[in-house]
Motif scaffolding. Structure first.
Motif, PDB file in Angstrom:
ATOM      1  N   TYR A  67       0.883  -1.174   0.000  1.00  0.00           N
ATOM      2  CA  TYR A  67       0.000   0.000   0.000  1.00  0.00           C
ATOM      3  C   TYR A  67       0.916   1.218   0.000  1.00  0.00           C
ATOM      4  CZ  TYR A  67      -4.075   2.830   1.298  1.00  0.00           C
ATOM      5  OH  TYR A  67      -5.109   3.740   1.308  1.00  0.00           O
ATOM      6  N   ASN A  68       1.273   1.695  -1.200  1.00  0.00           N
ATOM      7  CA  ASN A  68       2.343   2.698  -1.286  1.00  0.00           C
ATOM      8  C   ASN A  68       1.945   3.896  -2.120  1.00  0.00           C
ATOM      9  OD1 ASN A  68       3.890  -0.247  -1.491  1.00  0.00           O
ATOM     10  ND2 ASN A  68       4.801   1.190  -0.056  1.00  0.00           N
ATOM     11  N   ASN A  69       2.589   5.016  -1.817  1.00  0.00           N
ATOM     12  CA  ASN A  69       2.581   6.186  -2.691  1.00  0.00           C
ATOM     13  C   ASN A  69       3.973   6.298  -3.284  1.00  0.00           C
ATOM     14  OD1 ASN A  69       0.013   7.220  -2.509  1.00  0.00           O
ATOM     15  ND2 ASN A  69       0.470   8.594  -0.804  1.00  0.00           N
ATOM     16  N   PHE A  70       4.079   6.130  -4.586  1.00  0.00           N
ATOM     17  CA  PHE A  70       5.374   6.275  -5.279  1.00  0.00           C
ATOM     18  C   PHE A  70       4.982   6.510  -6.739  1.00  0.00           C
ATOM     19  CE2 PHE A  70       9.947   4.258  -5.174  1.00  0.00           C
ATOM     20  CZ  PHE A  70      10.468   5.416  -5.707  1.00  0.00           C
ATOM     21  N   TYR A  71       4.700   7.814  -7.036  1.00  0.00           N
ATOM     22  CA  TYR A  71       4.081   8.154  -8.315  1.00  0.00           C
ATOM     23  C   TYR A  71       4.960   7.797  -9.506  1.00  0.00           C
ATOM     24  CZ  TYR A  71      -0.019  10.489  -6.380  1.00  0.00           C
ATOM     25  OH  TYR A  71      -1.217  10.761  -5.771  1.00  0.00           O
ATOM     26  N   GLU A  72       6.249   7.600  -9.277  1.00  0.00           N
ATOM     27  CA  GLU A  72       7.134   7.174 -10.364  1.00  0.00           C
ATOM     28  C   GLU A  72       6.689   5.830 -10.934  1.00  0.00           C
ATOM     29  OE1 GLU A  72       7.981   8.769  -7.699  1.00  0.00           O
ATOM     30  OE2 GLU A  72       9.770  10.004  -7.994  1.00  0.00           O
ATOM     31  N   PHE A  73       5.866   5.094 -10.157  1.00  0.00           N
ATOM     32  CA  PHE A  73       5.383   3.800 -10.633  1.00  0.00           C
ATOM     33  C   PHE A  73       3.882   3.810 -10.895  1.00  0.00           C
ATOM     34  CE2 PHE A  73       9.305   2.799  -8.286  1.00  0.00           C
ATOM     35  CZ  PHE A  73      10.008   2.210  -9.330  1.00  0.00           C
TER      36      PHE A  73
ATOM     37  N   GLU B  65      16.702  14.936  -4.291  1.00  0.00           N
ATOM     38  CA  GLU B  65      16.127  14.622  -5.599  1.00  0.00           C
ATOM     39  C   GLU B  65      16.057  13.110  -5.780  1.00  0.00           C
ATOM     40  OE1 GLU B  65      17.688  17.495  -8.597  1.00  0.00           O
ATOM     41  OE2 GLU B  65      17.856  15.656  -9.809  1.00  0.00           O
ATOM     42  N   THR B  66      14.942  12.644  -6.333  1.00  0.00           N
ATOM     43  CA  THR B  66      14.765  11.212  -6.656  1.00  0.00           C
ATOM     44  C   THR B  66      15.360  10.939  -8.033  1.00  0.00           C
ATOM     45  OG1 THR B  66      12.769  11.011  -5.324  1.00  0.00           O
ATOM     46  CG2 THR B  66      12.987   9.450  -7.136  1.00  0.00           C
ATOM     47  N   VAL B  67      15.764   9.702  -8.256  1.00  0.00           N
ATOM     48  CA  VAL B  67      16.322   9.306  -9.560  1.00  0.00           C
ATOM     49  C   VAL B  67      15.273   9.508 -10.667  1.00  0.00           C
ATOM     50  CG1 VAL B  67      15.600   6.859  -9.451  1.00  0.00           C
ATOM     51  CG2 VAL B  67      17.748   7.480 -10.609  1.00  0.00           C
TER      52      VAL B  67
ATOM     53  N   LEU C 201      17.603   3.996  -0.872  1.00  0.00           N
ATOM     54  CA  LEU C 201      17.900   5.017   0.135  1.00  0.00           C
ATOM     55  C   LEU C 201      16.781   6.046   0.128  1.00  0.00           C
ATOM     56  CD1 LEU C 201      20.546   5.491   1.731  1.00  0.00           C
ATOM     57  CD2 LEU C 201      21.285   6.981  -0.115  1.00  0.00           C
ATOM     58  N   ARG C 202      16.105   6.252   1.260  1.00  0.00           N
ATOM     59  CA  ARG C 202      15.023   7.240   1.303  1.00  0.00           C
ATOM     60  C   ARG C 202      15.056   7.984   2.626  1.00  0.00           C
ATOM     61  NH1 ARG C 202       9.508   4.853   2.342  1.00  0.00           N
ATOM     62  NH2 ARG C 202       8.922   7.031   2.571  1.00  0.00           N
ATOM     63  N   LEU C 203      14.404   9.130   2.593  1.00  0.00           N
ATOM     64  CA  LEU C 203      14.323   9.938   3.794  1.00  0.00           C
ATOM     65  C   LEU C 203      13.133   9.476   4.638  1.00  0.00           C
ATOM     66  CD1 LEU C 203      15.809  12.579   4.653  1.00  0.00           C
ATOM     67  CD2 LEU C 203      13.905  13.837   3.622  1.00  0.00           C
TER      68      LEU C 203
ATOM     69  N   LYS D 100       6.988  14.340   2.483  1.00  0.00           N
ATOM     70  CA  LYS D 100       8.338  14.886   2.690  1.00  0.00           C
ATOM     71  C   LYS D 100       9.396  13.784   2.653  1.00  0.00           C
ATOM     72  CE  LYS D 100       9.067  18.728   3.673  1.00  0.00           C
ATOM     73  NZ  LYS D 100       9.248  19.888   2.764  1.00  0.00           N
ATOM     74  N   SER D 101       8.977  12.538   2.904  1.00  0.00           N
ATOM     75  CA  SER D 101       9.933  11.426   3.024  1.00  0.00           C
ATOM     76  C   SER D 101      10.267  10.874   1.641  1.00  0.00           C
ATOM     77  CB  SER D 101       9.366  10.353   3.952  1.00  0.00           C
ATOM     78  OG  SER D 101       9.300  10.866   5.280  1.00  0.00           O
ATOM     79  N   ILE D 102      11.082  11.604   0.918  1.00  0.00           N
ATOM     80  CA  ILE D 102      11.399  11.329  -0.488  1.00  0.00           C
ATOM     81  C   ILE D 102      12.162  10.008  -0.647  1.00  0.00           C
ATOM     82  CG2 ILE D 102      13.438  12.834  -0.288  1.00  0.00           C
ATOM     83  CD1 ILE D 102      13.123  13.553  -3.231  1.00  0.00           C
ATOM     84  N   LYS D 103      11.829   9.308  -1.725  1.00  0.00           N
ATOM     85  CA  LYS D 103      12.379   7.961  -1.967  1.00  0.00           C
ATOM     86  C   LYS D 103      13.488   7.973  -3.015  1.00  0.00           C
ATOM     87  CE  LYS D 103       8.010   5.653  -0.918  1.00  0.00           C
ATOM     88  NZ  LYS D 103       6.893   4.875  -1.473  1.00  0.00           N
ATOM     89  N   SER D 104      14.272   6.897  -3.028  1.00  0.00           N
ATOM     90  CA  SER D 104      15.277   6.624  -4.072  1.00  0.00           C
ATOM     91  C   SER D 104      16.095   7.885  -4.407  1.00  0.00           C
ATOM     92  CB  SER D 104      14.599   6.075  -5.336  1.00  0.00           C
ATOM     93  OG  SER D 104      13.813   4.952  -5.007  1.00  0.00           O
TER      94      SER D 104
HETATM   95  N1  MTE Z   1       9.010   9.849  -3.057  1.00  0.00           N
HETATM   96  C1  MTE Z   1       8.963   9.835  -4.395  1.00  0.00           C
HETATM   97  N2  MTE Z   1      10.101   9.905  -5.092  1.00  0.00           N
HETATM   98  N3  MTE Z   1       7.797   9.739  -5.086  1.00  0.00           N
HETATM   99  C2  MTE Z   1       6.584   9.687  -4.435  1.00  0.00           C
HETATM  100  O1  MTE Z   1       5.533   9.628  -5.098  1.00  0.00           O
HETATM  101  N4  MTE Z   1       5.428   9.691  -2.254  1.00  0.00           N
HETATM  102  C3  MTE Z   1       5.506  10.248  -0.899  1.00  0.00           C
HETATM  103  C4  MTE Z   1       6.722   9.712  -0.135  1.00  0.00           C
HETATM  104  N5  MTE Z   1       7.905   9.754  -0.970  1.00  0.00           N
HETATM  105  C5  MTE Z   1       6.590   9.712  -3.007  1.00  0.00           C
HETATM  106  C6  MTE Z   1       7.862   9.770  -2.341  1.00  0.00           C
HETATM  107  C7  MTE Z   1       4.286   9.993  -0.128  1.00  0.00           C
HETATM  108  S1  MTE Z   1       2.930  10.924  -0.564  1.00  0.00           S
HETATM  109  C8  MTE Z   1       4.245   9.140   0.932  1.00  0.00           C
HETATM  110  S2  MTE Z   1       2.847   9.033   1.933  1.00  0.00           S
HETATM  111  C9  MTE Z   1       5.390   8.252   1.249  1.00  0.00           C
HETATM  112  O2  MTE Z   1       6.459   8.368   0.291  1.00  0.00           O
HETATM  113  C10 MTE Z   1       4.920   6.809   1.261  1.00  0.00           C
HETATM  114  O3  MTE Z   1       5.966   5.944   1.642  1.00  0.00           O
HETATM  115  P1  MTE Z   1       5.701   4.371   1.677  1.00  0.00           P
HETATM  116  O4  MTE Z   1       5.183   3.978   0.328  1.00  0.00           O
HETATM  117  O5  MTE Z   1       7.010   3.713   1.990  1.00  0.00           O
HETATM  118  O6  MTE Z   1       4.671   4.121   2.738  1.00  0.00           O
END
Ligand code: MTE
Length: 318
Positions: free
Chosen positions: A77-83, A170-172, A223-225, A234-238
């Motif tokens: 159950y994730n938010n990761f719009y890159e996918f 910045e995300t990849v 690696l993510r925040l 705010k917790s940016i991924k990759s």
């Molecule tokens: N980071 C990137 N690069 N792209 C994203 O879409 N979504 C954010 C955040 N980091 C996002 C992102 C949002 S809205 C949330 S709620 C969290 O990642 C979700 O983290 P999770 O999927 O590990 O629960």
């Protein structure tokens, strides 16, 4: 490219066996065997996925006592719009993403800058397990046993100068591997930022894993925040770039909808999102009809972080 190594890890900092066994029980309950194999249910397909165990982790005193959400929920159950836009897209569509090898460019107002391998960035830092609450603006929440280390410990190694008032991330950008980036869902690459004192706060971590295994792709590998007192976006991924800068940085959701998503994005039950209330949240894992619970100021971390915003009007700086 190699940077300073910290002193050796003290034996007192190593996870006691009882805690480790506990974690193994948790993993087993979540479907991960001790060999680090998790069945494909989290991915919604029949294939088995390998998640590499991280080894021993130091339990962090910053953890909450809350019961962690199950692994399968955290990884499906994730938010990761890159996918893609749907919550199920990241797990279903991130199989082609390659988190290794990885490098991170560090630039801007710091004495040490350059491009560093994942091993340069993470290698010298002892990993901790920190159980943190994650609260999304969409009014759901999870409790995640992250593995990571304080972001500030990393940032200090680059010796930021007095001009470093903010840190930008910045995300990849890899549309070949990230199907969501082939559409203009957001202005790519995804970008985020923190004020330098927020970035240096001991609650802010760089996460490399969860539930004792390396981060699944859908959770932001490699690696993510994790900033637990702020809304999840705010917790940016990759992450591939960290920049020390003087002015407040561009942030993706503020760019997409400035009246809905501010730069600070501190969890605040008293400041509603323009289209819905932020006073309550639905814990993931309890089913859709599970009752909502009240959201806590700063997501329950007020004692630790409220002083960072002592002079600010939080309804204006949302
Ligand atoms: N980071 C990137 N690069 N792209 C994203 O879409 N979504 C954010 C955040 N980091 C996002 C992102 C949002 S809205 C949330 S709620 C969290 O990642 C979700 O983290 P999770 O999927 O590990 O629960």
């Amino acid at each position: 490219m190699l940077i300073r190594k910290p002193p050796a890890i003290k034996s007192s900092e190593i996870t006691p066996e009882s805690v480790y066994l506990n974690r193994r029980e948790l993993l087993r309950a979540a479907g991960i065997t001790t060999a680090g194999m998790i069945s494909g249910t989290a991915h919604g397909d029949e294939s088995d996925m390998n998640f590499k165990p991280l080894g021993k982790l130091t339990p962090s005193p910053y953890s909450t006592d809350a019961e962690p959400t199950g692994f399968a929920d955290i990884a499906s159950y994730n938010n990761f719009y890159e996918f893609g836009l749907d919550k199920s897209d990241p797990a279903a569509r991130s199989g082609d993403f390659k988190p290794k090898p990885w490098s991170v460019t560090v630039d801007g107002a710091a004495e040490v800058t350059g491009t560093f391998t994942y091993e340069d960035i993470v290698g010298p830092h002892p990993l901790e397990e920190r159980v943190y609450r994650l609260r999304c603006v969409e009014a759901w929440s999870m409790v995640v046993p992250w593995a990571g280390f304080p972001l500030g410990d990393l940032l200090k190694r680059f010796k930021p100068t007095s001009n470093a008032k903010y840190v930008a991330f910045e995300t990849v950008y890899r549309p070949d591997e990230m199907p969501g980036q082939r559409r203009r869902l957001l202005r790519w690459p995804y970008r985020e930022g923190l004020r330098i004192d927020e970035a240096m706060h001991p609650l802010t971590i760089l996460a490399t894993g969860l539930y004792g295994v390396e981060l699944p792709n859908q959770n932001g590998a490699p690696l993510r925040l994790v900033v637990p007192w702020k809304y999840g976006f705010k917790s940016i991924k990759s992450i591939v770039r960290i920049s020390f800068i003087e002015d407040e940085p561009f942030t993706t959701w503020n760019d997409a909808a400035p009246s809905e998503y501010g730069f600070f994005a501190n969890v605040n039950p008293e400041v509603d999102h323009p289209r819905w209330s932020q006073a309550r949240e639905r814990p993931i894992g309890g089913g859709f009809f599970a009752s909502k619970v009240p959201t806590l100021m700063f997501n329950g971390y007020a004692d630790e972080v409220a002083s960072l915003y002592a002079d600010m009007d939080l309804s204006r700086y949302y």
